[in-house]
Design a protein around this motif. Sequence first.
Motif, PDB file in Angstrom:
ATOM      1  N   SER A  87      62.492 -64.000 -58.282  1.00 45.58           N
ATOM      2  CA  SER A  87      61.442 -64.659 -57.507  1.00 45.58           C
ATOM      3  C   SER A  87      60.988 -65.912 -58.245  1.00 45.58           C
ATOM      4  O   SER A  87      60.869 -65.906 -59.468  1.00 45.58           O
ATOM      5  N   ILE A  88      60.729 -66.951 -57.485  1.00 49.52           N
ATOM      6  CA  ILE A  88      60.124 -68.170 -58.020  1.00 49.52           C
ATOM      7  C   ILE A  88      58.668 -68.159 -57.546  1.00 49.52           C
ATOM      8  O   ILE A  88      58.405 -68.042 -56.347  1.00 49.52           O
ATOM      9  N   ILE A  89      57.755 -68.243 -58.484  1.00 45.98           N
ATOM     10  CA  ILE A  89      56.326 -68.242 -58.145  1.00 45.98           C
ATOM     11  C   ILE A  89      55.755 -69.596 -58.545  1.00 45.98           C
ATOM     12  O   ILE A  89      55.812 -69.979 -59.713  1.00 45.98           O
ATOM     13  N   GLU A  90      55.242 -70.318 -57.570  1.00 44.12           N
ATOM     14  CA  GLU A  90      54.570 -71.594 -57.811  1.00 44.12           C
ATOM     15  C   GLU A  90      53.155 -71.457 -57.281  1.00 44.12           C
ATOM     16  O   GLU A  90      52.949 -71.019 -56.153  1.00 44.12           O
ATOM     17  N   SER A  91      52.189 -71.835 -58.113  1.00 46.54           N
ATOM     18  CA  SER A  91      50.809 -71.721 -57.672  1.00 46.54           C
ATOM     19  C   SER A  91      49.941 -72.692 -58.454  1.00 46.54           C
ATOM     20  O   SER A  91      50.409 -73.361 -59.379  1.00 46.54           O
ATOM     21  N   LYS A  92      48.683 -72.760 -58.068  1.00 54.82           N
ATOM     22  CA  LYS A  92      47.725 -73.587 -58.793  1.00 54.82           C
ATOM     23  C   LYS A  92      46.382 -72.884 -58.797  1.00 54.82           C
ATOM     24  O   LYS A  92      46.121 -71.984 -57.989  1.00 54.82           O
ATOM     25  N   PHE A  93      45.555 -73.278 -59.739  1.00 58.23           N
ATOM     26  CA  PHE A  93      44.196 -72.747 -59.800  1.00 58.23           C
ATOM     27  C   PHE A  93      43.287 -73.799 -60.409  1.00 58.23           C
ATOM     28  O   PHE A  93      43.745 -74.758 -61.018  1.00 58.23           O
ATOM     29  N   PHE A  94      42.006 -73.597 -60.202  1.00 55.30           N
ATOM     30  CA  PHE A  94      40.986 -74.492 -60.733  1.00 55.30           C
ATOM     31  C   PHE A  94      40.081 -73.685 -61.646  1.00 55.30           C
ATOM     32  O   PHE A  94      39.874 -72.491 -61.427  1.00 55.30           O
ATOM     33  N   CYS A  95      39.524 -74.344 -62.654  1.00 57.45           N
ATOM     34  CA  CYS A  95      38.739 -73.625 -63.646  1.00 57.45           C
ATOM     35  C   CYS A  95      37.642 -74.522 -64.202  1.00 57.45           C
ATOM     36  O   CYS A  95      37.838 -75.723 -64.381  1.00 57.45           O
ATOM     37  N   THR A  96      36.488 -73.924 -64.448  1.00 54.83           N
ATOM     38  CA  THR A  96      35.413 -74.595 -65.160  1.00 54.83           C
ATOM     39  C   THR A  96      35.199 -73.849 -66.476  1.00 54.83           C
ATOM     40  O   THR A  96      35.732 -72.760 -66.675  1.00 54.83           O
ATOM     41  N   PHE A  97      34.406 -74.439 -67.369  1.00 51.40           N
ATOM     42  CA  PHE A  97      34.199 -73.862 -68.698  1.00 51.40           C
ATOM     43  C   PHE A  97      32.714 -73.749 -69.004  1.00 51.40           C
ATOM     44  O   PHE A  97      31.892 -74.466 -68.452  1.00 51.40           O
ATOM     45  N   ALA A  98      32.395 -72.835 -69.918  1.00 58.41           N
ATOM     46  CA  ALA A  98      31.024 -72.641 -70.383  1.00 58.41           C
ATOM     47  C   ALA A  98      31.046 -72.489 -71.901  1.00 58.41           C
ATOM     48  O   ALA A  98      31.980 -71.911 -72.455  1.00 58.41           O
ATOM     49  N   GLU A  99      30.015 -73.012 -72.558  1.00 56.40           N
ATOM     50  CA  GLU A  99      29.909 -72.930 -74.026  1.00 56.40           C
ATOM     51  C   GLU A  99      29.707 -71.494 -74.506  1.00 56.40           C
ATOM     52  O   GLU A  99      30.124 -71.139 -75.583  1.00 56.40           O
ATOM     53  N   LYS A 100      29.028 -70.703 -73.703  1.00 59.11           N
ATOM     54  CA  LYS A 100      28.789 -69.314 -74.102  1.00 59.11           C
ATOM     55  C   LYS A 100      29.116 -68.409 -72.931  1.00 59.11           C
ATOM     56  O   LYS A 100      29.159 -68.843 -71.790  1.00 59.11           O
ATOM     57  N   ASP A 101      29.337 -67.159 -73.258  1.00 62.87           N
ATOM     58  CA  ASP A 101      29.671 -66.177 -72.231  1.00 62.87           C
ATOM     59  C   ASP A 101      28.447 -65.973 -71.350  1.00 62.87           C
ATOM     60  O   ASP A 101      27.395 -65.551 -71.823  1.00 62.87           O
ATOM     61  N   VAL A 102      28.584 -66.292 -70.070  1.00 66.29           N
ATOM     62  CA  VAL A 102      27.446 -66.215 -69.151  1.00 66.29           C
ATOM     63  C   VAL A 102      27.408 -64.898 -68.376  1.00 66.29           C
ATOM     64  O   VAL A 102      26.515 -64.672 -67.577  1.00 66.29           O
ATOM     65  N   SER A 103      28.379 -64.019 -68.628  1.00 63.11           N
ATOM     66  CA  SER A 103      28.402 -62.748 -67.903  1.00 63.11           C
ATOM     67  C   SER A 103      27.488 -61.736 -68.580  1.00 63.11           C
ATOM     68  O   SER A 103      27.268 -61.771 -69.776  1.00 63.11           O
ATOM     69  N   ASN A 104      26.963 -60.837 -67.775  1.00 64.36           N
ATOM     70  CA  ASN A 104      26.128 -59.760 -68.269  1.00 64.36           C
ATOM     71  C   ASN A 104      26.878 -58.461 -68.001  1.00 64.36           C
ATOM     72  O   ASN A 104      27.089 -58.085 -66.852  1.00 64.36           O
ATOM     73  N   ILE A 105      27.268 -57.774 -69.065  1.00 65.67           N
ATOM     74  CA  ILE A 105      28.080 -56.561 -68.936  1.00 65.67           C
ATOM     75  C   ILE A 105      27.359 -55.484 -68.130  1.00 65.67           C
ATOM     76  O   ILE A 105      27.979 -54.722 -67.402  1.00 65.67           O
ATOM     77  N   ASP A 106      26.044 -55.430 -68.236  1.00 64.52           N
ATOM     78  CA  ASP A 106      25.280 -54.387 -67.553  1.00 64.52           C
ATOM     79  C   ASP A 106      25.034 -54.699 -66.077  1.00 64.52           C
ATOM     80  O   ASP A 106      24.615 -53.832 -65.323  1.00 64.52           O
ATOM     81  N   GLU A 107      25.299 -55.910 -65.677  1.00 67.75           N
ATOM     82  CA  GLU A 107      25.016 -56.332 -64.309  1.00 67.75           C
ATOM     83  C   GLU A 107      26.231 -56.112 -63.414  1.00 67.75           C
ATOM     84  O   GLU A 107      27.358 -56.453 -63.764  1.00 67.75           O
ATOM     85  N   GLU A 108      26.001 -55.527 -62.245  1.00 68.55           N
ATOM     86  CA  GLU A 108      27.082 -55.352 -61.283  1.00 68.55           C
ATOM     87  C   GLU A 108      27.358 -56.691 -60.612  1.00 68.55           C
ATOM     88  O   GLU A 108      26.443 -57.380 -60.178  1.00 68.55           O
ATOM     89  N   ILE A 109      28.618 -57.049 -60.561  1.00 70.70           N
ATOM     90  CA  ILE A 109      29.005 -58.329 -59.970  1.00 70.70           C
ATOM     91  C   ILE A 109      29.648 -58.072 -58.613  1.00 70.70           C
ATOM     92  O   ILE A 109      30.577 -57.285 -58.505  1.00 70.70           O
ATOM     93  N   VAL A 110      29.137 -58.735 -57.605  1.00 65.30           N
ATOM     94  CA  VAL A 110      29.676 -58.615 -56.257  1.00 65.30           C
ATOM     95  C   VAL A 110      30.250 -59.982 -55.892  1.00 65.30           C
ATOM     96  O   VAL A 110      29.594 -61.002 -56.038  1.00 65.30           O
ATOM     97  N   PHE A 111      31.511 -59.999 -55.453  1.00 67.73           N
ATOM     98  CA  PHE A 111      32.139 -61.259 -55.093  1.00 67.73           C
ATOM     99  C   PHE A 111      33.145 -61.040 -53.986  1.00 67.73           C
ATOM    100  O   PHE A 111      33.538 -59.916 -53.698  1.00 67.73           O
ATOM    101  N   THR A 112      33.550 -62.145 -53.365  1.00 68.68           N
ATOM    102  CA  THR A 112      34.569 -62.103 -52.325  1.00 68.68           C
ATOM    103  C   THR A 112      35.775 -62.911 -52.795  1.00 68.68           C
ATOM    104  O   THR A 112      35.702 -63.629 -53.799  1.00 68.68           O
ATOM    105  N   VAL A 113      36.845 -62.828 -52.056  1.00 70.91           N
ATOM    106  CA  VAL A 113      38.067 -63.538 -52.412  1.00 70.91           C
ATOM    107  C   VAL A 113      37.837 -65.045 -52.464  1.00 70.91           C
ATOM    108  O   VAL A 113      38.441 -65.748 -53.266  1.00 70.91           O
ATOM    109  N   ASN A 114      36.964 -65.561 -51.631  1.00 72.33           N
ATOM    110  CA  ASN A 114      36.741 -67.002 -51.550  1.00 72.33           C
ATOM    111  C   ASN A 114      35.748 -67.535 -52.572  1.00 72.33           C
ATOM    112  O   ASN A 114      35.541 -68.741 -52.650  1.00 72.33           O
ATOM    113  N   ASP A 115      35.113 -66.663 -53.348  1.00 73.08           N
ATOM    114  CA  ASP A 115      34.158 -67.113 -54.348  1.00 73.08           C
ATOM    115  C   ASP A 115      34.863 -67.865 -55.473  1.00 73.08           C
ATOM    116  O   ASP A 115      36.023 -67.610 -55.796  1.00 73.08           O
ATOM    117  N   VAL A 116      34.142 -68.784 -56.086  1.00 74.90           N
ATOM    118  CA  VAL A 116      34.650 -69.522 -57.236  1.00 74.90           C
ATOM    119  C   VAL A 116      34.647 -68.575 -58.438  1.00 74.90           C
ATOM    120  O   VAL A 116      33.710 -67.800 -58.632  1.00 74.90           O
TER     121      VAL A 116
END
Length: 160
Positions: A87-116
């Motif tokens: 199989s040949i897989i060609e794709s692209k993605f976009f990404c932003t960066f943060a100086e520190k980890d902005v996620s909270n391990i204790d927090e439940e994250i709800v997202f959809t496929v279209n979310d950034v």
Amino acid sequence: MITKITPEFFHLISILDIEADGIEINISANSLECDALAKRFSVKHVQRLSAKLIFSKPKGESLPKLEARYIAEISQICVLTLEPMTSIIESKFFCTFAEKDVSNIDEEIVFTVNDVDPPEFINNGFFDAGELVSEHLLLEIDPFPRVVGSELCQSSTFST
């Protein structure tokens, strides 16, 4: 016991190397990295993986944005015929960066496929572009590959 995990396709990039008007970087996995990725992805073989990373720095922002395009050639076994297939897989993605980890391990994250996607964490001014590309490739690999034209024959008659 602490186990140190080393990414299979390791390519550190310094945020300081990304100029105000942006930069383009090409990366490719060597044969040892491809073999290690095949093992990680549970595929027969990764023949090649390369990516073009295009960084831009929006005016007034200190951290870059990334547009990545990659191509990979992988070999898998058809789940129906057990024949090898490529199989040949060609794709692209976009990404932003943060100086520190902005996620909270204790927090439940709800997202959809279209979310950034959340921003990638920069560790001491560096991030691993190879691992970032590897993660996105893994999401594109078909977990149940089938040779073109193969069909699952279903029978309504069972013999005992």
